[in-house]
Design an enzyme around this catalytic site. Structure first.
Site, PDB file in Angstrom:
ATOM      1  N   ARG A  91      -0.680  -8.856  13.348  1.00  0.00           N
ATOM      2  CA  ARG A  91      -1.222  -7.838  12.427  1.00  0.00           C
ATOM      3  C   ARG A  91      -2.071  -8.496  11.342  1.00  0.00           C
ATOM      4  O   ARG A  91      -3.067  -7.946  10.889  1.00  0.00           O
ATOM      5  CB  ARG A  91      -0.080  -7.017  11.823  1.00  0.00           C
ATOM      6  CG  ARG A  91       0.532  -6.067  12.863  1.00  0.00           C
ATOM      7  CD  ARG A  91       1.874  -5.532  12.427  1.00  0.00           C
ATOM      8  NE  ARG A  91       1.800  -4.718  11.239  1.00  0.00           N
ATOM      9  CZ  ARG A  91       2.809  -4.601  10.365  1.00  0.00           C
ATOM     10  NH1 ARG A  91       3.937  -5.248  10.542  1.00  0.00           N
ATOM     11  NH2 ARG A  91       2.674  -3.837   9.321  1.00  0.00           N
TER      12      ARG A  91
ATOM     13  N   ARG B 200      11.352  -2.501  10.982  1.00  0.00           N
ATOM     14  CA  ARG B 200      10.331  -1.896  11.833  1.00  0.00           C
ATOM     15  C   ARG B 200      10.074  -2.803  13.023  1.00  0.00           C
ATOM     16  O   ARG B 200      10.059  -4.020  12.873  1.00  0.00           O
ATOM     17  CB  ARG B 200       9.027  -1.748  11.026  1.00  0.00           C
ATOM     18  CG  ARG B 200       8.818  -0.366  10.466  1.00  0.00           C
ATOM     19  CD  ARG B 200       7.674  -0.306   9.511  1.00  0.00           C
ATOM     20  NE  ARG B 200       6.381  -0.720  10.048  1.00  0.00           N
ATOM     21  CZ  ARG B 200       5.222  -0.571   9.421  1.00  0.00           C
ATOM     22  NH1 ARG B 200       5.214  -0.014   8.222  1.00  0.00           N
ATOM     23  NH2 ARG B 200       4.096  -0.978   9.952  1.00  0.00           N
TER      24      ARG B 200
ATOM     25  N   ARG C  96      11.283  -6.773   4.814  1.00  0.00           N
ATOM     26  CA  ARG C  96      11.096  -5.319   4.649  1.00  0.00           C
ATOM     27  C   ARG C  96      12.019  -4.563   5.610  1.00  0.00           C
ATOM     28  O   ARG C  96      12.180  -4.948   6.753  1.00  0.00           O
ATOM     29  CB  ARG C  96       9.640  -4.947   4.941  1.00  0.00           C
ATOM     30  CG  ARG C  96       9.389  -3.442   4.868  1.00  0.00           C
ATOM     31  CD  ARG C  96       7.937  -3.120   4.711  1.00  0.00           C
ATOM     32  NE  ARG C  96       7.200  -3.217   5.959  1.00  0.00           N
ATOM     33  CZ  ARG C  96       5.904  -2.889   6.070  1.00  0.00           C
ATOM     34  NH1 ARG C  96       5.236  -2.487   5.010  1.00  0.00           N
ATOM     35  NH2 ARG C  96       5.290  -3.003   7.219  1.00  0.00           N
TER      36      ARG C  96
ATOM     37  N   ARG D  50      -9.616   1.196   8.912  1.00  0.00           N
ATOM     38  CA  ARG D  50      -9.028  -0.110   9.200  1.00  0.00           C
ATOM     39  C   ARG D  50     -10.061  -1.065   9.778  1.00  0.00           C
ATOM     40  O   ARG D  50      -9.769  -2.220  10.013  1.00  0.00           O
ATOM     41  CB  ARG D  50      -7.923   0.160  10.217  1.00  0.00           C
ATOM     42  CG  ARG D  50      -6.799  -0.792  10.313  1.00  0.00           C
ATOM     43  CD  ARG D  50      -5.800  -0.655   9.204  1.00  0.00           C
ATOM     44  NE  ARG D  50      -4.524  -1.192   9.599  1.00  0.00           N
ATOM     45  CZ  ARG D  50      -3.368  -0.638   9.325  1.00  0.00           C
ATOM     46  NH1 ARG D  50      -3.306   0.461   8.622  1.00  0.00           N
ATOM     47  NH2 ARG D  50      -2.262  -1.197   9.717  1.00  0.00           N
TER      48      ARG D  50
ATOM     49  N   LYS E  83       0.828  -1.216   0.000  1.00  0.00           N
ATOM     50  CA  LYS E  83       0.000   0.000   0.000  1.00  0.00           C
ATOM     51  C   LYS E  83       0.865   1.270   0.000  1.00  0.00           C
ATOM     52  O   LYS E  83       0.638   2.165  -0.794  1.00  0.00           O
ATOM     53  CB  LYS E  83      -0.918   0.052   1.238  1.00  0.00           C
ATOM     54  CG  LYS E  83      -1.966  -1.032   1.310  1.00  0.00           C
ATOM     55  CD  LYS E  83      -2.939  -0.778   2.446  1.00  0.00           C
ATOM     56  CE  LYS E  83      -2.300  -0.735   3.816  1.00  0.00           C
ATOM     57  NZ  LYS E  83      -1.691  -1.996   4.267  1.00  0.00           N
TER      58      LYS E  83
HETATM   59  P1  AMP Z   1       0.719   0.496   8.844  1.00  0.00           P
HETATM   60  O1  AMP Z   1       1.955   1.297   8.609  1.00  0.00           O
HETATM   61  O2  AMP Z   1      -0.454   0.966   8.043  1.00  0.00           O
HETATM   62  O3  AMP Z   1       0.956  -0.989   8.739  1.00  0.00           O
HETATM   63  O4  AMP Z   1       0.302   0.773  10.379  1.00  0.00           O
HETATM   64  C1  AMP Z   1       1.169   0.450  11.444  1.00  0.00           C
HETATM   65  C2  AMP Z   1       0.397   0.438  12.739  1.00  0.00           C
HETATM   66  O5  AMP Z   1      -0.189   1.733  12.983  1.00  0.00           O
HETATM   67  C3  AMP Z   1      -0.792  -0.517  12.789  1.00  0.00           C
HETATM   68  O6  AMP Z   1      -0.413  -1.845  13.112  1.00  0.00           O
HETATM   69  C4  AMP Z   1      -1.627   0.122  13.908  1.00  0.00           C
HETATM   70  O7  AMP Z   1      -1.065  -0.107  15.184  1.00  0.00           O
HETATM   71  C5  AMP Z   1      -1.450   1.613  13.605  1.00  0.00           C
HETATM   72  N1  AMP Z   1      -2.483   2.091  12.658  1.00  0.00           N
HETATM   73  C6  AMP Z   1      -2.295   2.567  11.403  1.00  0.00           C
HETATM   74  N2  AMP Z   1      -3.456   2.931  10.842  1.00  0.00           N
HETATM   75  C7  AMP Z   1      -4.413   2.674  11.760  1.00  0.00           C
HETATM   76  C8  AMP Z   1      -5.835   2.811  11.776  1.00  0.00           C
HETATM   77  N3  AMP Z   1      -6.509   3.286  10.714  1.00  0.00           N
HETATM   78  N4  AMP Z   1      -6.500   2.436  12.904  1.00  0.00           N
HETATM   79  C9  AMP Z   1      -5.846   1.966  13.982  1.00  0.00           C
HETATM   80  N5  AMP Z   1      -4.515   1.789  14.027  1.00  0.00           N
HETATM   81  C10 AMP Z   1      -3.802   2.139  12.933  1.00  0.00           C
END
Ligand code: AMP
Length: 219
Positions: free
Chosen positions: A168, A157, A124, A85, A13
């Site tokens: 996740r 990360r 990654r 989400r 994404k």
């Molecule tokens: P991502 O970089 O999109 O994989 O997001 C990393 C982490 O940020 C996720 O595992 C959540 O802990 C938090 N996060 C990101 N977007 C959201 C969202 N829309 N709602 C809740 N937590 C989020």
């Protein structure tokens, strides 16, 4: 215009969003990137989000929805990456948008098998300073361990470790995947396979957006 990119963690994404946003002049909003920046700056939002992000759980909806709604401008064009989400976020976002006379126009679902997700996430890496993303197998930095753009260390990360990746993925299956059906009911979803190389997926994503823009012109 609001385009939502949906997909499992590791489906690409962020990588696709950066390219597509630049090409179509959309503002790229990644809630994950925002949380990581807030955490690095130790802001109140960052401190609240930290334990959730590090353990691979969702940050509470109220924090996220307020953060995104506060960034929406009726004159803006957005590409959302990582938001909404879950169904609660999608519903409250729709209500916030209605107040601004805006709607979600298109949802692109990047579909990727679970085996490939785990493979991609474990290799990654990202720059701790500028956030540039690499993959040790498909897109390694030119100099091992150093960012091509700013020379800082390229690291894994904290939430890309195997146990957290599995959590996740569960969160994705339980909470995020139902959004595909939610937006399908509104006839907004276009599915793109994320299995192939980055350029091929980007081409398919752009074809979907071009198709959408052509439809809009006809109306
Ligand atoms: P991502 O970089 O999109 O994989 O997001 C990393 C982490 O940020 C996720 O595992 C959540 O802990 C938090 N996060 C990101 N977007 C959201 C969202 N829309 N709602 C809740 N937590 C989020």
């Amino acid at each position: 215009m609001i385009v939502v990119l949906l997909g499992a963690p590791g489906s690409g994404k962020g990588t696709q969003a950066k390219r597509v946003a630049e090409r179509y002049g959309l503002t790229h909003l990644s809630t994950g990137d925002i949380f990581r920046a807030e955490m690095a700056a130790k802001t109140p939002v960052g401190l609240k989000a930290e334990t959730y992000v590090k353990s691979g759980q969702l940050v509470p909806d109220s924090i996220v929805t307020e953060m995104v709604a506060g960034r929406m401008d009726p004159a803006g064009k957005y590409l959302l990456d990582g938001f909404p989400r879950n169904l609660e976020q999608a519903r409250s976002f729709a209500a916030d948008l209605a107040l601004l006379k805006m709607t979600v126009d298109l949802v692109i679902y990047l579909n990727l098998s679970e085996a490939e997700v785990i493979k991609r996430l474990s290799s990654r890496r990202g720059c701790g300073k500028c956030g540039e993303v690499y993959n040790l197998q498909s897109l390694p930095p030119k100099v091992s361990g150093k960012c091509d753009k700013c020379g800082e260390a390229v690291v894994q990360r904290e939430d890309d470790t195997e146990a957290t990746v599995r959590r996740r993925l569960l969160v994705f299956k339980d909470l995020t995947e139902p959004l595909v059906a939610y937006y399908k009911a509104e006839q907004l979803v276009q599915e793109v396979s994320a299995e192939g190389p980055i350029d091929g997926v980007a081409k398919d994503v752009c074809a979907v957006i071009d198709g959408h823009l052509a439809e809009c012109k006809k109306k």
